[in-house]
Design a protein around this motif. Structure first.
Motif, PDB file in Angstrom:
ATOM      1  N   SER A  30       0.832  -1.207   0.000  1.00 40.89           N
ATOM      2  CA  SER A  30       0.000   0.000   0.000  1.00 40.89           C
ATOM      3  C   SER A  30       0.863   1.252   0.000  1.00 40.89           C
ATOM      4  O   SER A  30       0.527   2.250  -0.611  1.00 40.89           O
ATOM      5  CB  SER A  30      -0.966  -0.006   1.192  1.00 40.89           C
ATOM      6  N   ALA A  31       2.014   1.186   0.642  1.00 42.27           N
ATOM      7  CA  ALA A  31       2.856   2.380   0.714  1.00 42.27           C
ATOM      8  C   ALA A  31       3.567   2.657  -0.606  1.00 42.27           C
ATOM      9  O   ALA A  31       3.607   3.784  -1.083  1.00 42.27           O
ATOM     10  CB  ALA A  31       3.885   2.233   1.841  1.00 42.27           C
ATOM     11  N   VAL A  32       4.133   1.601  -1.203  1.00 43.75           N
ATOM     12  CA  VAL A  32       4.866   1.803  -2.453  1.00 43.75           C
ATOM     13  C   VAL A  32       3.882   1.862  -3.609  1.00 43.75           C
ATOM     14  O   VAL A  32       3.161   0.916  -3.861  1.00 43.75           O
ATOM     15  CB  VAL A  32       5.886   0.670  -2.696  1.00 43.75           C
ATOM     16  N   GLY A  33       3.846   2.993  -4.247  1.00 45.18           N
ATOM     17  CA  GLY A  33       2.922   3.147  -5.366  1.00 45.18           C
ATOM     18  C   GLY A  33       3.327   4.336  -6.205  1.00 45.18           C
ATOM     19  O   GLY A  33       4.513   4.681  -6.283  1.00 45.18           O
ATOM     20  N   LEU A  34       2.333   4.964  -6.799  1.00 42.22           N
ATOM     21  CA  LEU A  34       2.617   6.118  -7.637  1.00 42.22           C
ATOM     22  C   LEU A  34       3.280   7.233  -6.837  1.00 42.22           C
ATOM     23  O   LEU A  34       3.974   8.067  -7.385  1.00 42.22           O
ATOM     24  CB  LEU A  34       1.319   6.623  -8.270  1.00 42.22           C
ATOM     25  N   GLY A  35       3.040   7.216  -5.517  1.00 37.62           N
ATOM     26  CA  GLY A  35       3.663   8.222  -4.665  1.00 37.62           C
ATOM     27  C   GLY A  35       5.180   8.180  -4.790  1.00 37.62           C
ATOM     28  O   GLY A  35       5.847   9.217  -4.850  1.00 37.62           O
ATOM     29  N   ASN A  36       5.732   6.981  -4.826  1.00 35.15           N
ATOM     30  CA  ASN A  36       7.176   6.840  -4.938  1.00 35.15           C
ATOM     31  C   ASN A  36       7.641   7.037  -6.376  1.00 35.15           C
ATOM     32  O   ASN A  36       8.614   7.720  -6.635  1.00 35.15           O
ATOM     33  CB  ASN A  36       7.624   5.436  -4.503  1.00 35.15           C
ATOM     34  N   GLY A 239      -2.324   8.866   7.938  1.00 36.88           N
ATOM     35  CA  GLY A 239      -3.496   9.693   8.184  1.00 36.88           C
ATOM     36  C   GLY A 239      -4.778   9.144   7.605  1.00 36.88           C
ATOM     37  O   GLY A 239      -5.838   9.731   7.757  1.00 36.88           O
ATOM     38  N   MET A 240      -4.708   7.996   6.914  1.00 36.72           N
ATOM     39  CA  MET A 240      -5.917   7.451   6.316  1.00 36.72           C
ATOM     40  C   MET A 240      -6.353   6.161   6.977  1.00 36.72           C
ATOM     41  O   MET A 240      -7.220   5.457   6.482  1.00 36.72           O
ATOM     42  CB  MET A 240      -5.706   7.205   4.839  1.00 36.72           C
ATOM     43  N   GLY A 241      -5.698   5.856   8.067  1.00 32.74           N
ATOM     44  CA  GLY A 241      -6.113   4.698   8.826  1.00 32.74           C
ATOM     45  C   GLY A 241      -5.766   3.359   8.201  1.00 32.74           C
ATOM     46  O   GLY A 241      -6.098   2.319   8.742  1.00 32.74           O
ATOM     47  N   THR A 327      -2.176  -1.869  -6.246  1.00 33.75           N
ATOM     48  CA  THR A 327      -2.298  -2.268  -4.836  1.00 33.75           C
ATOM     49  C   THR A 327      -2.617  -1.062  -3.955  1.00 33.75           C
ATOM     50  O   THR A 327      -3.416  -1.157  -3.027  1.00 33.75           O
ATOM     51  CB  THR A 327      -1.004  -2.927  -4.307  1.00 33.75           C
ATOM     52  N   SER A 328      -2.012   0.078  -4.260  1.00 31.94           N
ATOM     53  CA  SER A 328      -2.303   1.270  -3.471  1.00 31.94           C
ATOM     54  C   SER A 328      -3.726   1.751  -3.722  1.00 31.94           C
ATOM     55  O   SER A 328      -4.449   2.103  -2.784  1.00 31.94           O
ATOM     56  CB  SER A 328      -1.319   2.389  -3.814  1.00 31.94           C
ATOM     57  N   ALA A 329      -4.131   1.758  -4.980  1.00 35.33           N
ATOM     58  CA  ALA A 329      -5.470   2.249  -5.316  1.00 35.33           C
ATOM     59  C   ALA A 329      -6.545   1.362  -4.695  1.00 35.33           C
ATOM     60  O   ALA A 329      -7.571   1.848  -4.200  1.00 35.33           O
ATOM     61  CB  ALA A 329      -5.637   2.312  -6.832  1.00 35.33           C
ATOM     62  N   ALA A 331      -6.232  -0.402  -1.982  1.00 38.27           N
ATOM     63  CA  ALA A 331      -6.263  -0.115  -0.539  1.00 38.27           C
ATOM     64  C   ALA A 331      -7.020   1.179  -0.263  1.00 38.27           C
ATOM     65  O   ALA A 331      -7.785   1.273   0.698  1.00 38.27           O
ATOM     66  CB  ALA A 331      -4.836  -0.028   0.012  1.00 38.27           C
ATOM     67  N   LEU A 332      -6.835   2.166  -1.127  1.00 41.61           N
ATOM     68  CA  LEU A 332      -7.555   3.432  -0.951  1.00 41.61           C
ATOM     69  C   LEU A 332      -9.059   3.223  -1.089  1.00 41.61           C
ATOM     70  O   LEU A 332      -9.859   3.761  -0.334  1.00 41.61           O
ATOM     71  CB  LEU A 332      -7.084   4.457  -1.989  1.00 41.61           C
ATOM     72  N   LEU A 333      -9.443   2.437  -2.093  1.00 38.33           N
ATOM     73  CA  LEU A 333     -10.871   2.173  -2.298  1.00 38.33           C
ATOM     74  C   LEU A 333     -11.449   1.396  -1.117  1.00 38.33           C
ATOM     75  O   LEU A 333     -12.577   1.641  -0.684  1.00 38.33           O
ATOM     76  CB  LEU A 333     -11.063   1.409  -3.614  1.00 38.33           C
TER      77      LEU A 333
HETATM   78  N1  TRP Z   1       1.323   5.662  -0.405  1.00 37.75           N
HETATM   79  C1  TRP Z   1       0.637   5.473  -1.636  1.00 37.75           C
HETATM   80  C2  TRP Z   1       1.607   5.702  -2.775  1.00 37.75           C
HETATM   81  O1  TRP Z   1       2.714   6.079  -2.545  1.00 37.75           O
HETATM   82  C3  TRP Z   1      -0.552   6.382  -1.772  1.00 37.75           C
HETATM   83  C4  TRP Z   1      -1.458   6.403  -0.596  1.00 37.75           C
HETATM   84  C5  TRP Z   1      -1.686   7.471   0.203  1.00 37.75           C
HETATM   85  C6  TRP Z   1      -2.210   5.324  -0.082  1.00 37.75           C
HETATM   86  N2  TRP Z   1      -2.556   7.118   1.170  1.00 37.75           N
HETATM   87  C7  TRP Z   1      -2.908   5.823   1.032  1.00 37.75           C
HETATM   88  C8  TRP Z   1      -2.370   3.993  -0.458  1.00 37.75           C
HETATM   89  C9  TRP Z   1      -3.743   5.005   1.772  1.00 37.75           C
HETATM   90  C10 TRP Z   1      -3.204   3.187   0.282  1.00 37.75           C
HETATM   91  C11 TRP Z   1      -3.903   3.681   1.381  1.00 37.75           C
HETATM   92  O2  TRP Z   1       1.296   5.564  -3.908  1.00 37.75           O
END
Ligand code: TRP
Length: 458
Positions: A30-36, A239-241, A327-329, A331-333
């Motif tokens: 969940s952490a490694v995604g488009l953010g990185n 911050g998103m739990g 995987t990140s998206a 988790a967000l959904l």
């Molecule tokens: N960290 C994710 C990324 O780097 C994006 C993200 C932010 C995220 N908040 C989240 C993913 C909560 C899952 C759940 O792409």
């Protein structure tokens, strides 16, 4: 281990991570995604390079790591997901959980637009990989067109919705366990190619050597700090739990502090590698580091064209990026859907379908704001940038700030420390500095930077 029990309103049997590695991979997924991969290089590029990186690394240590650890501890202690956790601990603080859900909603709306761009580039490579002589122009033309990027965005969103409704998120998570290490290897190769391009050294210098003389105005310092803090929260999914939820599936005997260090370390390494893959190429090909959200899409095809079997590399690379993004998206959904399922007893299907339609529509507007709707601005930003501003510089800092105040001054550090100590061999040695950070340093730091971010850039 016999610990599964019905929890809260979800009435689902709680599974547990059977190994620490399983948890680390899920959390890293969940952490490694488009953010990185996408966001870090372009934010670093537009926020001062080395100076930004310096702030980024400091904030990972003093904000990211302690907050991540605290979220894990809250989750394991309460054994329920984010909003429920706050509700259970103190009803008045439920809004912090809700804030996180709103944040996840806004993030996914534009995250999916970038997910769509990734799909477009996969399709591009699959059909021959011809991105023209000017890869930046190719990207600009694509992104500003009224239909195509919106369609790709909707396809990406649909994919996530299908996965979440179908309850096959676990399958995707499994797949990403293979994909993540592959992505790591791949990006190392790309980074080496990029860094050895003629002129590439300039890019490494830009990224790693802080140029303090460029910080000649308060605005620039503020921008570097605010962007770095927002990027740390975004990249570590704070911050998103989400980490609270994952933490709730952890066994009592896992060593929380060790896992938190590993997760934030992995995430930071991935961001740095992405920066090393992009920045030298930006300089070598004469692009501008300040190019904004399109930076990696304009740059990477040029790098691949300089590699033997570049077309194949490009295809594989973007497929791996897709998995990291998915995987990140997903988790967000899940964050958004789980909230509606738990709080309003909606069915999973209803929650997911309604929300993805809504986010699909908002994302479409965000996408159009880079073309047809570029004239519509909020505080001098187009809609896409304004959404990023809202999440990175307002919602996430606020959620983190409230969490620190809640834990530091309402709930108390003691239960958190006890939880942290449960799975570790001895007492939590950093207890003193940890509580100083949560109680005073982090709230003050976040508040100050938050206010700096509100001072309008001209
Ligand atoms: N960290 C994710 C990324 O780097 C994006 C993200 C932010 C995220 N908040 C989240 C993913 C909560 C899952 C759940 O792409």
């Amino acid at each position: 281990m016999g610990m599964s029990k019905n929890q809260g309103s979800t009435l689902q049997k709680r599974g547990q991570f059977t190994s620490s590695l399983g948890f680390i991979l899920a959390a890293a997924g969940s952490a490694v995604g488009l953010g990185n991969l996408w966001k870090f290089p372009y934010i670093a590029g537009s926020s001062g390079g080395g100076v930004f990186l310096l702030f980024y690394l400091i904030f990972v240590c003093v904000l990211g790591l302690p907050i991540l650890l605290t979220e894990m501890a809250i989750g394991r202690k309460t054994q329920i997901s984010a909003v429920g956790a706050y509700k259970k601990l103190n009803k008045k603080w439920t809004f912090v959980g809700v804030l996180g859900v709103v944040c996840a909603f806004v993030i996914l709306s534009y995250y999916s637009v970038i997910g769509g761009w990734v799909l477009k580039y996969i399709a591009g490579y699959a059909t021959g990989g011809n991105f023209g002589a000017d890869t930046k122009q190719y990207f600009d033309t694509f992104v500003s067109s009224p239909v195509e990027p919106v369609v790709w965005h909707l396809i990406f969103m649909l994919f996530c919705a299908v996965v979440v409704v179908g309850g096959v998120a676990k399958g995707i998570e499994k797949a990403s366990k293979i994909m993540l290490p592959l992505l790591f290897l791949m990006i190392v190769v790309v980074a080496v190619r990029s860094a050895t391009l003629p002129g590439g050294m300039e890019g490494l210098k830009f990224l790693f050597v802080p140029n303090f003389s460029a910080l000649d105005s308060f605005e620039k310092v503020a921008n570097a700090m605010v962007s770095a803090m927002g990027q740390v929260f975004f990249s570590l999914s704070l911050g998103m739990g989400i980490t609270i939820t994952y933490g709730s599936y952890l066994k009592r005997d896992t060593n929380l502090s060790k896992d938190a260090v590993v997760i934030s370390g992995l995430d930071t390494v991935m961001a740095l590698l992405s920066g090393i893959a992009i920045m030298p190429a930006v300089f070598a090909f004469g692009f501008k580091p300040q190019a904004g959200p399109g930076l990696i899409f304009a740059t990477l095809p040029s790098v691949f064209s300089e590699m033997p079997l570049g077309g194949l590399f490009g295809l594989l690379f973007f497929i791996l990026v897709f998995f990291a993004a998915a995987t990140s998206a997903i988790a967000l959904l899940e964050v958004v859907s789980a909230f509606l399922i738990d709080s309003f007893h909606w069915s999973r299907k209803k929650a997911t379908i309604l929300m993805s339609c809504l986010m699909g529509a908002i994302g479409a507007v965000a996408s159009l704001s880079m073309g047809a709707l570029s004239g519509v601005t909020i505080a001098n930003m187009n809609i896409f940038d304004a959404m990023g501003y809202l999440t990175d510089k307002i919602l996430m800092p606020l959620a983190a700030l409230f969490m620190c105040i809640f834990v530091g001054h309402v709930w108390g550090i003691k239960p958190v420390v006890e939880e942290i100590e449960l799975g570790s061999a001895g007492p939590f040695r950093l207890r003193w500095i940890f509580s100083m950070i949560l109680k005073y340093i982090a709230p003050v730091l976040i508040l100050v930077i938050f206010i700096m971010g509100l001072i309008p850039a001209k």
